[in-house]
Write an enzyme that holds these catalytic residues in place. Structure first.
Site, PDB file in Angstrom:
ATOM      1  CB  ILE A  11       0.684   4.614   3.066  1.00  0.00           C
ATOM      2  CG1 ILE A  11      -0.748   4.529   2.532  1.00  0.00           C
ATOM      3  CG2 ILE A  11       1.561   3.491   2.519  1.00  0.00           C
ATOM      4  CD1 ILE A  11      -0.874   4.849   1.055  1.00  0.00           C
ATOM      5  N   GLY A  33      11.194   1.790  -0.880  1.00  0.00           N
ATOM      6  CA  GLY A  33      10.149   2.806  -0.705  1.00  0.00           C
ATOM      7  C   GLY A  33       8.862   2.266  -0.102  1.00  0.00           C
ATOM      8  CB  VAL A  34       5.247   2.936  -0.862  1.00  0.00           C
ATOM      9  CG1 VAL A  34       3.921   2.633  -0.192  1.00  0.00           C
ATOM     10  CG2 VAL A  34       5.382   4.410  -1.036  1.00  0.00           C
ATOM     11  CG  ASP A  35       6.787  -2.578  -3.802  1.00  0.00           C
ATOM     12  OD1 ASP A  35       5.814  -3.200  -3.323  1.00  0.00           O
ATOM     13  OD2 ASP A  35       7.406  -2.933  -4.822  1.00  0.00           O
ATOM     14  CB  SER A 118       5.891   8.128 -10.214  1.00  0.00           C
ATOM     15  OG  SER A 118       5.587   6.990 -10.978  1.00  0.00           O
ATOM     16  CB  THR A 119       7.001  11.630  -5.942  1.00  0.00           C
ATOM     17  OG1 THR A 119       6.602  11.043  -4.696  1.00  0.00           O
ATOM     18  CG2 THR A 119       5.784  12.071  -6.714  1.00  0.00           C
ATOM     19  N   GLY A 120       9.309   8.958  -5.693  1.00  0.00           N
ATOM     20  CA  GLY A 120      10.485   8.528  -4.951  1.00  0.00           C
ATOM     21  C   GLY A 120      11.527   7.998  -5.928  1.00  0.00           C
ATOM     22  CE1 TYR A 122      10.548   2.507 -10.655  1.00  0.00           C
ATOM     23  CE2 TYR A 122       8.201   2.669 -11.068  1.00  0.00           C
ATOM     24  CZ  TYR A 122       9.340   1.915 -10.943  1.00  0.00           C
ATOM     25  OH  TYR A 122       9.267   0.549 -11.119  1.00  0.00           O
TER      26      TYR A 122
HETATM   27  N1  AR6 Z   1       4.253   5.720   3.363  1.00  0.00           N
HETATM   28  C1  AR6 Z   1       3.926   6.749   2.548  1.00  0.00           C
HETATM   29  N2  AR6 Z   1       4.753   7.250   1.604  1.00  0.00           N
HETATM   30  C2  AR6 Z   1       5.989   6.689   1.505  1.00  0.00           C
HETATM   31  C3  AR6 Z   1       6.415   5.607   2.326  1.00  0.00           C
HETATM   32  C4  AR6 Z   1       5.488   5.126   3.291  1.00  0.00           C
HETATM   33  N3  AR6 Z   1       5.772   4.115   4.098  1.00  0.00           N
HETATM   34  N4  AR6 Z   1       7.683   5.267   1.960  1.00  0.00           N
HETATM   35  C5  AR6 Z   1       8.046   6.111   0.973  1.00  0.00           C
HETATM   36  N5  AR6 Z   1       7.039   6.973   0.697  1.00  0.00           N
HETATM   37  P1  AR6 Z   1       8.632   5.193  -3.863  1.00  0.00           P
HETATM   38  P2  AR6 Z   1       8.053   5.170  -6.750  1.00  0.00           P
HETATM   39  C6  AR6 Z   1       6.951   8.039  -0.333  1.00  0.00           C
HETATM   40  O1  AR6 Z   1      10.084   5.252  -4.104  1.00  0.00           O
HETATM   41  O2  AR6 Z   1       8.753   6.461  -6.917  1.00  0.00           O
HETATM   42  C7  AR6 Z   1      10.068   0.590  -5.261  1.00  0.00           C
HETATM   43  O3  AR6 Z   1      11.323  -0.025  -5.203  1.00  0.00           O
HETATM   44  C8  AR6 Z   1       8.239   8.521  -0.947  1.00  0.00           C
HETATM   45  O4  AR6 Z   1       8.816   9.527  -0.138  1.00  0.00           O
HETATM   46  O5  AR6 Z   1       8.118   4.297  -2.802  1.00  0.00           O
HETATM   47  O6  AR6 Z   1       6.716   4.984  -7.390  1.00  0.00           O
HETATM   48  C9  AR6 Z   1       9.107  -0.146  -6.183  1.00  0.00           C
HETATM   49  O7  AR6 Z   1       9.286  -1.546  -6.112  1.00  0.00           O
HETATM   50  C10 AR6 Z   1       7.732   9.082  -2.271  1.00  0.00           C
HETATM   51  O8  AR6 Z   1       7.216  10.399  -2.104  1.00  0.00           O
HETATM   52  O9  AR6 Z   1       7.809   4.779  -5.203  1.00  0.00           O
HETATM   53  C11 AR6 Z   1       9.486   0.390  -7.527  1.00  0.00           C
HETATM   54  O10 AR6 Z   1      10.635  -0.261  -8.034  1.00  0.00           O
HETATM   55  C12 AR6 Z   1       6.549   8.193  -2.625  1.00  0.00           C
HETATM   56  O11 AR6 Z   1       6.223   7.493  -1.418  1.00  0.00           O
HETATM   57  C13 AR6 Z   1       9.828   1.836  -7.237  1.00  0.00           C
HETATM   58  O12 AR6 Z   1      10.213   1.862  -5.854  1.00  0.00           O
HETATM   59  C14 AR6 Z   1       6.845   7.161  -3.708  1.00  0.00           C
HETATM   60  O13 AR6 Z   1       8.185   6.687  -3.570  1.00  0.00           O
HETATM   61  C15 AR6 Z   1       8.637   2.739  -7.398  1.00  0.00           C
HETATM   62  O14 AR6 Z   1       9.054   4.065  -7.266  1.00  0.00           O
END
Ligand code: AR6
Length: 172
Positions: A11, A33-35, A118-120, A122
């Site tokens: 993203i 993750g994304v963050d 939330s799908t990573g 969380y």
């Molecule tokens: N671009 C698009 N999607 C992504 C990317 C990217 N660069 N990186 C991961 N994903 P997550 P959550 C997908 O874990 O579950 C953080 O530590 C990933 O495969 O990023 O909401 C925050 O600070 C998954 O399908 O977010 C919080 O503590 C989706 O993005 C916690 O993670 C979400 O995964 C939030 O967890």
């Protein structure tokens, strides 16, 4: 008529949207993750602005600048941690999508990209989360026609991509 696109990718690499949504945690101070990717790509100015926001409860959204990212804004939302499905997870997740779109509209954003919130880390099951995401975004766009021109769902893995593609074929 709003266009809804489903793509696979990172993203933070999108160049054709006004705003991207970050799946943050309630501290808004970064994570994995994304963050993690968003903070790395945006640079240190983002963390400084986030510090001044003093966090964000689950289901709500906060807007910052885009810094080194191509889009003007980053919309930070905090998804629910999956606890089996009986703890209002779907309600909180729907609120994330709705409040992110509201925050975008408040900044006159016309194009926005969402990750699968939330799908990573969380742990929200991918299919259930995708159903909430697609349904909530469609409902918002129907209720507020003309506000947003383009929504992009950005998926990171093939399984999520297929789930979204299937859902997009169905109406309602
Ligand atoms: N671009 C698009 N999607 C992504 C990317 C990217 N660069 N990186 C991961 N994903 P997550 P959550 C997908 O874990 O579950 C953080 O530590 C990933 O495969 O990023 O909401 C925050 O600070 C998954 O399908 O977010 C919080 O503590 C989706 O993005 C916690 O993670 C979400 O995964 C939030 O967890």
């Amino acid at each position: 008529m709003t266009m809804i696109h489903v793509i696979k990718g990172d993203i933070t690499r999108l160049t054709d949207v006004d705003a991207i949504v970050n799946a943050a945690n309630s501290s808004l101070l970064g994570g994995g993750g994304v963050d993690g990717a968003v903070h790395r790509a945006a640079g240190p100015g983002l963390l400084e602005e986030c510090r001044a926001l003093h966090g964000c409860p689950a289901g709500e959204a906060r807007v910052t600048g885009g810094y080194r990212l191509p889009g003007r804004y980053i919309i930070h939302t905090v998804g629910p941690v999956w606890r089996g499905g009986e703890k209002k997870e779907a309600e909180v997740l729907a609120a994330c999508y709705r409040n992110s779109l509201e925050a975008a509209a408040g900044k006159r954003v016309t194009s926005i990209a969402f990750p699968a919130i939330s799908t990573g880390i969380y742990g929200y099951p991918k299919k259930e989360a995708a159903t909430v995401a697609v349904h909530t975004v469609r409902s918002y766009l129907e209720e507020h026609p003309g506000r947003i021109e383009k929504v992009v769902f950005v998926l990171f893995d093939d399984e999520s991509l297929q789930i979204y593609k299937e859902l997009m074929k169905k109406r309602g």
